[in-house]
Write a protein that holds these residues in place. Structure first.
Motif, short mmCIF file in Angstrom:
data_model
loop_
_atom_site.label_atom_id
_atom_site.label_comp_id
_atom_site.label_asym_id
_atom_site.label_seq_id
_atom_site.Cartn_x
_atom_site.Cartn_y
_atom_site.Cartn_z
N THR A 103 0.82 -1.20 0.00
CA THR A 103 0.00 0.00 0.00
C THR A 103 0.86 1.25 0.00
O THR A 103 1.73 1.41 0.87
N TYR A 104 0.61 2.11 -0.95
CA TYR A 104 1.32 3.37 -1.09
C TYR A 104 1.21 4.16 0.21
O TYR A 104 0.15 4.27 0.79
N GLY A 105 2.34 4.69 0.67
CA GLY A 105 2.33 5.47 1.91
C GLY A 105 2.80 4.69 3.11
O GLY A 105 3.18 5.28 4.12
N TYR A 106 2.78 3.35 3.01
CA TYR A 106 3.19 2.51 4.14
C TYR A 106 4.43 1.67 3.82
O TYR A 106 5.06 1.13 4.72
N MET A 107 4.74 1.52 2.52
CA MET A 107 5.87 0.67 2.14
C MET A 107 7.20 1.35 2.41
O MET A 107 7.36 2.55 2.17
N SER A 108 8.18 0.57 2.87
CA SER A 108 9.51 1.09 3.14
C SER A 108 10.27 1.28 1.83
O SER A 108 9.96 0.63 0.82
N PRO A 109 11.28 2.16 1.81
CA PRO A 109 12.02 2.42 0.55
C PRO A 109 12.67 1.17 -0.04
O PRO A 109 12.58 0.94 -1.24
N GLU A 110 13.31 0.35 0.81
CA GLU A 110 14.03 -0.81 0.28
C GLU A 110 13.08 -1.84 -0.32
O GLU A 110 13.45 -2.58 -1.25
N TYR A 111 11.84 -1.89 0.18
CA TYR A 111 10.86 -2.83 -0.37
C TYR A 111 10.29 -2.29 -1.68
O TYR A 111 10.21 -3.00 -2.69
N ALA A 112 9.92 -1.02 -1.69
CA ALA A 112 9.33 -0.42 -2.89
C ALA A 112 10.32 -0.38 -4.05
O ALA A 112 9.95 -0.60 -5.20
N ILE A 113 11.59 -0.12 -3.75
CA ILE A 113 12.59 0.06 -4.82
C ILE A 113 13.20 -1.27 -5.26
O ILE A 113 13.27 -1.58 -6.44
N SER A 130 6.35 0.56 8.39
CA SER A 130 4.89 0.72 8.31
C SER A 130 4.31 1.10 9.66
O SER A 130 3.39 1.92 9.74
N LEU A 131 4.83 0.49 10.73
CA LEU A 131 4.35 0.83 12.07
C LEU A 131 4.64 2.29 12.39
O LEU A 131 3.80 3.00 12.96
N GLY A 132 5.83 2.78 12.00
CA GLY A 132 6.16 4.18 12.24
C GLY A 132 5.19 5.13 11.56
O GLY A 132 4.76 6.14 12.14
N VAL A 133 4.80 4.79 10.31
CA VAL A 133 3.79 5.59 9.61
C VAL A 133 2.48 5.58 10.39
O VAL A 133 1.85 6.62 10.61
N LEU A 134 2.08 4.40 10.85
CA LEU A 134 0.84 4.27 11.62
C LEU A 134 0.86 5.11 12.89
O LEU A 134 -0.14 5.75 13.23
N ILE A 135 1.98 5.07 13.60
CA ILE A 135 2.09 5.84 14.85
C ILE A 135 1.92 7.33 14.58
O ILE A 135 1.17 8.03 15.28
N LEU A 136 2.59 7.83 13.54
CA LEU A 136 2.48 9.25 13.22
C LEU A 136 1.08 9.60 12.75
O LEU A 136 0.58 10.71 13.01
N GLU A 137 0.42 8.69 12.05
CA GLU A 137 -0.96 8.93 11.64
C GLU A 137 -1.90 8.96 12.85
O GLU A 137 -2.82 9.77 12.92
N LEU A 138 -1.66 8.08 13.81
CA LEU A 138 -2.49 8.06 15.02
C LEU A 138 -2.33 9.34 15.83
O LEU A 138 -3.30 9.87 16.38
N VAL A 139 -1.10 9.82 15.93
CA VAL A 139 -0.85 11.05 16.69
C VAL A 139 -1.48 12.25 15.99
O VAL A 139 -2.09 13.12 16.63
N SER A 140 -1.32 12.31 14.67
CA SER A 140 -1.73 13.50 13.92
C SER A 140 -3.17 13.47 13.43
O SER A 140 -3.75 14.52 13.14
N GLY A 141 -3.74 12.27 13.29
CA GLY A 141 -5.06 12.16 12.69
C GLY A 141 -5.05 12.46 11.21
O GLY A 141 -6.10 12.70 10.61
N ARG A 142 -3.86 12.43 10.60
CA ARG A 142 -3.71 12.73 9.16
C ARG A 142 -3.14 11.50 8.45
O ARG A 142 -2.35 10.75 9.02
N LEU A 172 11.85 7.26 14.55
CA LEU A 172 12.92 6.26 14.55
C LEU A 172 12.54 5.07 13.66
O LEU A 172 13.40 4.47 13.01
N CYS A 173 11.26 4.74 13.63
CA CYS A 173 10.79 3.58 12.84
C CYS A 173 10.82 3.86 11.34
O CYS A 173 10.94 2.92 10.54
N VAL A 174 10.65 5.13 10.93
CA VAL A 174 10.56 5.42 9.49
C VAL A 174 11.87 5.96 8.93
O VAL A 174 11.89 6.53 7.84
N GLN A 175 12.97 5.77 9.65
CA GLN A 175 14.25 6.21 9.11
C GLN A 175 14.56 5.50 7.79
O GLN A 175 14.15 4.36 7.58
N LYS A 176 15.29 6.19 6.95
CA LYS A 176 15.52 5.72 5.58
C LYS A 176 16.20 4.35 5.53
O LYS A 176 15.80 3.46 4.79
N LEU A 177 17.24 4.16 6.35
CA LEU A 177 18.02 2.91 6.29
C LEU A 177 17.45 1.88 7.27
O LEU A 177 17.23 2.21 8.44
#
Length: 796
Positions: free
Chosen positions: A649-659, A671-683, A737-742
């Motif tokens: 799903t676009y928006g949740y996939m990590s760079p190394e998986y998508a590329i 993906s969990l890091g994206v979820l956490i930030l979405e839960l905090v922000s409601g966005r 920390l969960c959504v860091q690039k590497l």
């Protein structure tokens, strides 16, 4: 002329041999200056000077020579850094290794050996040990006796009982500052040995006693193809150590600045340190969380429960979530032969500081000795491999937790009345078994024949030999959903439509029906059935059964009355229903479920499609991870895989998986890091827009964090006074920390759960997220990551 040339060649060869021989040593005539290094004979380890977190601080340390990421395994002058590059490491006139520098060449650090050797040298071994020795092999000092934050293969954690030398490891102050931090890991030898992690003088974690193969709180330590683990007890020393069977595999155990002990291995292909195991798994590993005579289960809410035969010591405090006082016996002990024992298995053995042990007596004699001593509260054997030995406990039983993999049995002393109650219960159970064997047997035979008949007629989409679930009739499912009425449809995903239904028994169900036009198909249905049927966790949705008839492929789940997470957090009219405390509990629940998939289940599973719509909520808003159609099983010794078919799903996939199609436990963490930030922000990360920049939600959160304005990302529907600010900030930091690039920079799930559940743990500073800049419209399916354009295949 020829003779001169030959002599010159001979001299050069001798000089080369001498130089090569000295490359791994420091001698009185050959000191080590800042800018120079000493390398072990096989080129595995290197000794030299390096910068600390403050570029003005210089330290002497040992690191891996052939690993691209400089990894320090030992530091000499942790407490006294140099502030310039004038340092010299040398052998002085007393035969000690000393570091001198600064004004007046003062001594910064010394090995302080009392043994004097003739012509000593400091030699760096291929095992990473720096040794002061002479040409006869006598040694006066070694770095292995003075560990830093790292335990290498062959190093000891424990104590020398002859000279009082203590072998322990202490965390760095920060990831870049090797000065001693707050946390220390050591082997406690009071009673039967166990590993402790202390924060200052406060005990934070106990491994439980050794059971012959592992510490009972760390059953993953059991011998495998890579490592051997040992606890050695002699009259001279007591210590824990490990060895690696393949010496070419770089590995180390380290205590990180947050106090977590990790065992890491270097993966050459990905060029990262991979977490092989973690000591502290979750909140139940907080020492004494539930108090005496109580057991902690991370799958329960609340997690603490008294042992059978015990009750809360202070019920009002217990019901108020203060479990520190623990439990007490319902019936008091009489002492002597009238007392008995109740068996408890599948648990971590209690704190053994107040214990006595004997390796030479059996369990029968062990029980007798416990009964003879009125202070004895429990007993067990010492070695689960052969059932030998005796361990007696002489204090309240502390720090128990459920661990299904532990094979050791604990015999807890209880009153005779409790033993009688157990006997009566066994008698009643036996009577029930005896009364109706014929009837039950007949019913089972009939049921088996009926199931076999049904299975023979239900060969359609999938071979049901692979199925480990009840099979539902199509007529039953159709009736429950009112013939798959559109009014009963509650959602639709990549698999197909989902319907609400009610069985004849009154049980509500959720029915997922495979669509003919679905991008998922037989493979995904089969994967989901085979995966989720083997999983049991309160934060995973429960699959009740499946229906396979003709072209129909149907999955039947427990019904979640509160729909999915996206139903609330992305809907302006509903998001207020999820206050901060509920959101934090949802974050913790998802994290625990993911930890179970990655580490605690009997299979290691990578979900690959973690997102808000795949988090279902029960009537108490308990989160449950669902949709395992894209999940992959990897070996317990494996953390990653690769695929040519990138779906997610676009928006949740990590760079190394998508590329590159590389998926791992760390792509789930992303993906969990994206979820956490979405839960905090409601966005929603996918649709986030800000008029000031082109960053998505991840980039926006990171910029606000760097500018010290992280609280601005918090959902406006949350009332600020009802939020715990430190908790919100911790969630944002963990999410980043969960959504860091590497992948190597991201924490594993054990660390995530530990960081979220412990307010006093210092967290690292997050680095730049992956996929944090968007270009163009979301419909294009194209994103840029640091100016590199890529296309993501979206299956949802």
């Amino acid at each position: 002329m020829t003779n001169k040339k030959t002599a010159l060649q001979f001299f050069c060869c001798v000089l080369l041999i001498i130089t090569t021989a000295a490359a791994d040593t420091i001698t009185s005539g050959r000191p080590l200056r800042d800018g120079e290094t000493v390398v072990s004979a096989a080129g595995i380890y290197e000794l030299g000077f390096f910068d600390g977190g403050d570029s003005a601080s210089r330290f002497v340390g040992i690191w891996y020579k052939k690993i691209s990421t400089r990894t320090i395994v030992w530091v000499a002058n942790r407490n006294s850094p140099l502030n310039d590059t004038s340092g010299v490491l040398m052998i002085n006139e007393n035969g000690n290794l000393v570091l001198v520098g600064g004004a007046n060449n003062r001594t910064i650090w010394s090995s302080n050996s009392s043994r004097i050797l003739e012509n000593p040298v400091a030699w760096l071994s291929d095992g990473g040990n720096l040794v002061i020795k002479d040409e006869k092999g006598n040694f006066a000092w070694q770095s292995f006796d003075h560990p830093g934050n790292t335990l290498l293969p062959g190093m000891k954690l424990g104590r020398n009982l002859v000279n009082g030398l203590d072998w322990s490891i202490s965390a760095w102050k920060t990831a870049d500052d090797p000065s001693p931090g707050e946390y220390r890991a050591s082997l406690d030898i009071n009673g039967y040995p166990q590993l402790f992690v202390n924060k200052g003088s406060v005990l934070q974690y106990s491994s439980g006693p050794w059971d012959g193969m592992a510490f009972t709180g760390s059953p993953v330590l059991k011998p495998d193809t890579y490592f051997t683990f040992k606890l050695v007890i002699t009259s001279d020393e007591v210590y824990y150590t490990y060895e690696v069977k393949n010496t070419s595999l770089p590995t180390r155990a380290v205590i990180i600045p947050t106090g977590v002990v990790q065992h890491l291995t270097w993966i050459e292909r990905t060029q990262i340190w991979s977490v092989y195991l973690t000591a502290q798994l979750d909140n139940c590993d907080r020492y004494g969380l539930c108090g005496p005579y109580a057991s902690c289960s991370i799958n329960n809410s609340p997690p603490c429960d008294c042992l059978r035969g015990f009750q809360p010591k202070f019920p009002a405090q217990w019901n108020g979530a203060d479990w520190s006082s623990g439990c007490e016996r319902r019936a008091p002990l009489v002492c002597g032969e009238k007392d008995g024992f109740r068996e408890f298995s599948g648990i971590k053995m209690p704190d053994s500081r107040h214990s006595w042990y004997d390796k030479n007596i059996d369990l029968k004699e062990c029980k007798k000795r416990c009964l003879e001593n009125c202070s004895c509260t429990a007993y067990s054997n010492l070695d689960v491999t052969d059932g030998s030995g005796c361990l007696l406990y002489f204090s309240e039983l502390m720090d128990l937790r459920e661990l299904s993999q532990n094979e050791q049995t604990l015999y807890v002393r209880v009153a005779a009345s409790e033993v009688d109650a157990d006997r009566n219960q066994k008698k009643r159970r036996l009577m029930r078994i005896i009364i109706g064997p014929t009837v039950i047997g007949t019913l089972l035979i009939c049921l088996f024949c009926w199931c076999a008949s049904k299975r023979r007629t239900k060969r359609g989409l999938v071979d049901d030999k692979d199925m480990e679930l009840p099979l539902f009739d199509l007529a039953t499912v159709s009736s429950a959903t009112k013939n798959f009425s559109a009014k009963n449809m509650i959602g639709e995903g990549g698999f197909g439509p989902v319907y609400k239904g009610k069985l004849a028994s009154g049980q509500e169900i959720a029915v997922k029906r495979l669509s003919k036009h679905s991008v998922q198909g037989v493979q995904e249905l089969k994967a989901e059935v085979n995966l989720i049927s083997k999983l049991q966790h309160r934060n995973l949705v429960k699959l009740l059964g499946c229906c396979i008839e003709g072209e129909e492929g149907i999955l039947v789940y427990e019904f979640m009355p509160n729909n999915s997470l996206d139903h609330f957090i992305f809907d302006p009219s509903r998001k207020a229903e999820l206050g901060w405390q509920k959101r934090f509990e949802i974050v913790m629940g998802i994290s625990r479920g993911l930890l179970y998939l990655h580490q605690d289940s009997r299979l290691r599973i990578i979900h690959r499609d973690l997102k808000a719509s795949n988090i279902l909520l029960d009537n108490n808003f308990l989160p449950k991870i669902s949709d395992f159609g894209l999940a992959r099983i990897v070996g317990l010794d494996q953390n990653e895989g690769k695929t040519k078919r990138v779906v997610g799903t676009y928006g949740y996939m990590s760079p190394e998986y998508a590329i590159d199609g590389e998926f791992s436990v760390k792509s789930d963490v992303f993906s969990l890091g994206v979820l956490i930030l979405e839960l905090v922000s409601g966005r929603k990360n996918r649709t986030f827009r800000n008029s000031d920049h082109l960053h998505n939600l991840l980039g926006h959160a990171w910029i606000l964090w760097k500018e010290g304005r992280a609280m601005e990302i918090m959902d406006e529907s949350l009332e600020e006074e009802s939020c715990v600010k430190s908790q919100v900030l911790r969630c944002i930091q963990v999410g980043l920390l969960c959504v860091q690039k590497l992948p190597g920079d991201r924490p594993n799930m054990a660390s995530v759960v530990f960081m979220l559940g412990n307010e006093d743990v210092h967290l690292a500073e997050p680095r730049e997220p992956g996929f944090f800049v968007e270009r163009g419209s979301t419909e294009s399916g194209r994103v840029t990551e640091n100016a590199e354009t890529l296309t993501i295949l979206e299956a949802r």
